[in-house]
Design a protein around this motif. Structure first.
Motif, short mmCIF file in Angstrom:
data_model
loop_
_atom_site.label_atom_id
_atom_site.label_comp_id
_atom_site.label_asym_id
_atom_site.label_seq_id
_atom_site.Cartn_x
_atom_site.Cartn_y
_atom_site.Cartn_z
N GLY A 133 -1.69 13.65 -3.41
CA GLY A 133 -2.00 12.46 -4.20
C GLY A 133 -1.64 11.18 -3.47
O GLY A 133 -2.40 10.21 -3.49
N ALA A 134 -0.49 11.18 -2.81
CA ALA A 134 -0.07 9.98 -2.07
C ALA A 134 -0.98 9.75 -0.86
O ALA A 134 -1.43 8.63 -0.62
N GLY A 135 -1.25 10.80 -0.13
CA GLY A 135 -2.10 10.65 1.06
C GLY A 135 -3.53 10.29 0.72
O GLY A 135 -4.16 9.49 1.41
N GLY A 136 -4.03 10.84 -0.36
CA GLY A 136 -5.40 10.54 -0.76
C GLY A 136 -5.57 9.16 -1.35
O GLY A 136 -6.68 8.61 -1.36
N SER A 137 -4.49 8.59 -1.84
CA SER A 137 -4.60 7.28 -2.46
C SER A 137 -4.56 6.12 -1.46
O SER A 137 -4.98 5.02 -1.79
N VAL A 138 -4.08 6.37 -0.26
CA VAL A 138 -3.96 5.28 0.72
C VAL A 138 -5.32 4.65 1.07
O VAL A 138 -5.46 3.42 1.00
N PRO A 139 -6.36 5.42 1.41
CA PRO A 139 -7.65 4.76 1.70
C PRO A 139 -8.23 4.04 0.50
O PRO A 139 -8.84 2.97 0.65
N ILE B 78 0.84 -1.20 0.00
CA ILE B 78 0.00 0.00 0.00
C ILE B 78 0.87 1.25 0.00
O ILE B 78 0.66 2.18 -0.80
N LEU B 79 1.86 1.30 0.88
CA LEU B 79 2.70 2.50 0.99
C LEU B 79 3.57 2.72 -0.24
O LEU B 79 3.75 3.87 -0.68
N LEU B 80 4.12 1.66 -0.80
CA LEU B 80 4.94 1.82 -2.00
C LEU B 80 4.11 2.25 -3.20
O LEU B 80 4.55 3.06 -4.02
N THR B 81 2.91 1.73 -3.32
CA THR B 81 2.03 2.14 -4.40
C THR B 81 1.61 3.59 -4.22
O THR B 81 1.56 4.36 -5.19
N ALA B 82 1.32 4.00 -2.99
CA ALA B 82 0.97 5.39 -2.72
C ALA B 82 2.15 6.31 -3.02
O ALA B 82 1.96 7.41 -3.56
#
Length: 53
Positions: free
Chosen positions: A40-46, A8-12
């Protein structure tokens, strides 16, 4: 850290780098590009958690 969390974190991170890079190439200031990448990174995590999990 579990494998699930790492994915999840690497994809974000990848999404944030792509968003920030494209924003910078679009002609904005570096500070705006960094802000866009972080959002973009923070919004993509959920979203990634719901898609992958």
């Amino acid at each position: 850290m579990t494998l699930y969390t790492a994915i999840i974190l690497l994809t974000a991170l990848d999404i944030g780098l792509i968003v920030g890079g494209l924003t910078y190439l679009g002609g904005t200031s570096p500070a705006d590009a960094v802000l866009a990448g972080l959002l973009g990174a923070g919004g993509s995590v959920p979203v990634l958690r719901s898609l992958i999990g």
